[in-house]
Write an enzyme that holds these catalytic residues in place. Structure first.
Site, short mmCIF file in Angstrom:
data_model
loop_
_atom_site.label_atom_id
_atom_site.label_comp_id
_atom_site.label_asym_id
_atom_site.label_seq_id
_atom_site.Cartn_x
_atom_site.Cartn_y
_atom_site.Cartn_z
N ARG A 1 40.83 -14.52 -46.21
CA ARG A 1 40.42 -14.32 -47.63
C ARG A 1 38.73 -14.68 -47.66
O ARG A 1 38.36 -15.85 -47.23
CB ARG A 1 40.99 -15.39 -48.52
N ARG B 1 55.64 -12.98 -58.73
CA ARG B 1 54.80 -11.97 -58.81
C ARG B 1 54.47 -11.36 -57.52
O ARG B 1 54.92 -11.78 -56.36
CB ARG B 1 53.48 -12.58 -59.49
N LEU C 1 56.66 -34.55 -46.47
CA LEU C 1 56.75 -34.10 -45.25
C LEU C 1 55.17 -34.12 -44.64
O LEU C 1 54.33 -33.93 -44.90
CB LEU C 1 56.93 -32.62 -45.26
N GLU D 1 58.84 -23.88 -53.98
CA GLU D 1 58.63 -23.22 -55.31
C GLU D 1 58.84 -21.56 -55.00
O GLU D 1 58.73 -21.00 -53.76
CB GLU D 1 57.19 -23.25 -56.10
P1 ADP Z 1 51.37 -25.70 -56.40
O1 ADP Z 1 52.40 -24.89 -57.22
O2 ADP Z 1 50.54 -26.83 -57.07
O3 ADP Z 1 50.49 -24.92 -55.25
P2 ADP Z 1 53.27 -26.25 -54.27
O4 ADP Z 1 54.67 -26.89 -54.41
O5 ADP Z 1 53.25 -24.74 -53.87
O6 ADP Z 1 52.39 -26.59 -55.45
O7 ADP Z 1 52.74 -27.01 -53.13
C1 ADP Z 1 51.29 -26.55 -52.72
C2 ADP Z 1 51.23 -27.32 -51.03
O8 ADP Z 1 51.17 -28.76 -51.26
C3 ADP Z 1 52.14 -26.86 -50.15
O9 ADP Z 1 51.69 -25.57 -49.52
C4 ADP Z 1 51.98 -27.98 -49.35
O10 ADP Z 1 50.69 -27.81 -48.64
C5 ADP Z 1 51.88 -29.12 -50.09
N1 ADP Z 1 53.15 -29.77 -50.46
C6 ADP Z 1 53.79 -29.60 -51.50
N2 ADP Z 1 55.07 -30.33 -51.18
C7 ADP Z 1 54.99 -31.05 -50.46
C8 ADP Z 1 55.79 -32.17 -49.73
N3 ADP Z 1 57.20 -32.51 -50.21
N4 ADP Z 1 55.39 -32.73 -48.72
C9 ADP Z 1 54.09 -32.47 -47.96
N5 ADP Z 1 53.44 -31.62 -48.57
C10 ADP Z 1 53.64 -30.88 -49.61
#
Ligand code: ADP
Length: 449
Positions: A337, A291, A203, A287
């Site tokens: 933070r 917690r 995205l 995700e």
């Molecule tokens: P992690 O568990 O490593 O933190 P996440 O899946 O929560 O990974 O994603 C962390 C960050 O990565 C998100 O907050 C966003 O900034 C970016 N991100 C994750 N998935 C996408 C996607 N499909 N397209 C664009 N950016 C993404």
């Protein structure tokens, strides 16, 4: 309710949990490494146990030591805070086997949401909208190319065991996707010991919007509103606010109900956060964190609900104590933070805090374990504290935050306070007009200037 709780963490979150326990008349046990003997959480707890040397692997992650500390002190339950053992299903299982309550979800729920592919499959089954992509680990280059063709480029290759933004790679076209997948696999193998990867549509300009949920483990659940955590550096959140400047009431109600309903279906137990990317009016699940999160205070400020009290009540077998239609959202809250890091290079700056003056006044909350003379050890994360400000409107909140940032003194170490003082005067921040890339662009421009 429990009569004694062990807090398996350190720093501000250990204090946060300790305060909630004290309010409820629960005795507290702190655990600490030899580097944290003088730490505030140790001083304020009713009892403390040293569980090992400075390295987290031998202390805050040392399950046998923590279980032994429970047995020695007679603690009936463990609050894991965030990080460390908070999403470790084996730890939850071991505590249960010893008759000690884990203040969090069931081990199975942690396991399901801890594997990102499994989590995504579960999200689909629960009716949550997900990012288009594979719902299985990618087994071959042929399959990789087929899935990418289906969802369209650019794509993001992500590690099933991922966390902290590691193991993610963007591929712009079929020419570079095979190579990108191989490098994502190698990174995932090295970081997590698991090289399963999956694919998502990338995205371009989303916001990161997450929903705080509470479930009683018996089928009742509520959604406590959203937090906008789009201001990130290297996928790490820097500034969080509730509620999001990007949503209207109808969008909110719909996503709250979708999330609460999903949690009812899975009989989720405890506090959790369902994370979405939000683009062009659509939510996409990425995700779930099983917690309490660093940024939970912004939700507390606008709902008046103490999330740690709720966690304790649920873990002791109680009910949520609130229904969805009783939740009132009042005003606006922002969290910054404050890290012991250089404000431009973000290089950690451990050392002694020579002067410390946290701000105060109406609507200002500082969650921190720092004090004047405190030595920030180099072994753990660099969080000095969280500045959380509440106002009746977003404009009032920003006004108060500017004042609080001016008042905040942390000397002796570098801190990220100057970054926030810069951010607060930016028109895009004032307008709430930012996506997940905004801060990186801002920092790149700053570095070039
Ligand atoms: P992690 O568990 O490593 O933190 P996440 O899946 O929560 O990974 O994603 C962390 C960050 O990565 C998100 O907050 C966003 O900034 C970016 N991100 C994750 N998935 C996408 C996607 N499909 N397209 C664009 N950016 C993404």
């Amino acid at each position: 309710m429990f009569s004694k709780v062990l807090i398996a963490n350190r720093g501000e979150i250990a204090l946060r949990v300790l305060r909630a326990c004290k309010e409820l008349g629960i005795a507290t046990v702190a655990v600490h490494s030899t580097a944290d003997t003088d730490a505030m959480h140790v001083r304020l707890a009713d009892e403390s146990v040293c569980i090992g040397p400075p390295q987290a692997a031998e202390s805050y992650l040392n399950i046998p030591s923590i279980v032994a500390a429970c047995e020695i002190t007679g603690a009936e339950a463990v609050h894991p805070g965030y990080g460390f053992l908070s999403e470790n299903a084996r730890f939850a299982d071991i505590l249960e086997a010893h008759g000690i309550a884990f203040i969090g979800p069931t081990a199975d729920q942690i396991r399901t949401m801890g594997d990102k592919i499994e989590a995504k499959r579960t999200a689909v089954a629960l009716g949550l909208p997900v990012v288009p992509g594979s719902t299985d680990a990618i087994r071959s280059d042929k399959e990789l190319l087929r899935v990418c063709e289906e969802i369209g480029y650019p794509v993001l290759i992500k590690a099933a065991a991922g966390g902290g933004g590691r193991g993610m790679k963007i591929a712009l076209s079929a020419e570079d996707v095979v190579q990108a997948a191989a490098s994502a696999r190698a990174e995932a193998k090295a970081a997590f010991g698991n090289d399963d990867v999956y694919i998502e549509r990338y995205l371009a300009t989303p916001r990161h919007i997450e929903i705080q949920v509470l479930g009683d483990g018996k089928g009742d659940a509520v959604a406590l509103g959203e937090r906008d955590c789009s201001l990130q550096r290297r996928h790490q959140k820097v500034w969080e606010e509730a509620r999001s400047p990007a949503l209207d009431e109808a969008q909110r109600e719909k996503i709250y109900e979708t999330c609460a309903d999903a949690m009812r279906k899975m009989k989720y137990r405890g506090a959790g956060t369902i994370e979405f990317l939000y683009e062009n009016g659509e939510f996409f699940f990425i995700e779930m964190n099983t917690r309490l999160q660093v940024e939970h205070p912004v939700t507390e400020m606008i709902t008046g609900i103490d999330l740690v009290h709720a966690q304790l009540a649920i873990a002791a077998g109680g009910s949520l104590g609130i229904k969805q239609d009783e939740i009132r959202f009042q005003g606006h809250a922002i969290e910054c933070r404050i890290n012991a890091e250089h404000p431009q290079t973000f290089i950690p700056s451990p050392g002694v805090i020579t002067h410390y003056h946290p701000p105060g006044g109406l609507g200002v909350r500082v969650d921190s374990a720092a004090y004047q003379g405190y030595r920030i050890p180099p072994h753990y994360d660099s969080l000095i504290g969280k500045l959380i400000v509440h106002g009746n409107t977003r404009a009032e909140c920003l006004m108060r935050l500017r004042r609080a940032l001016d008042e905040f003194v942390v000397d002796g170490v570098q801190s990220t306070l100057p970054l926030f003082r810069e951010l607060i005067d930016h028109p895009d921040i004032a307008n709430g007009d930012y996506d997940i890339h905004w801060l990186e662009h801002f920092l790149a421009k700053d570095a070039a200037a």
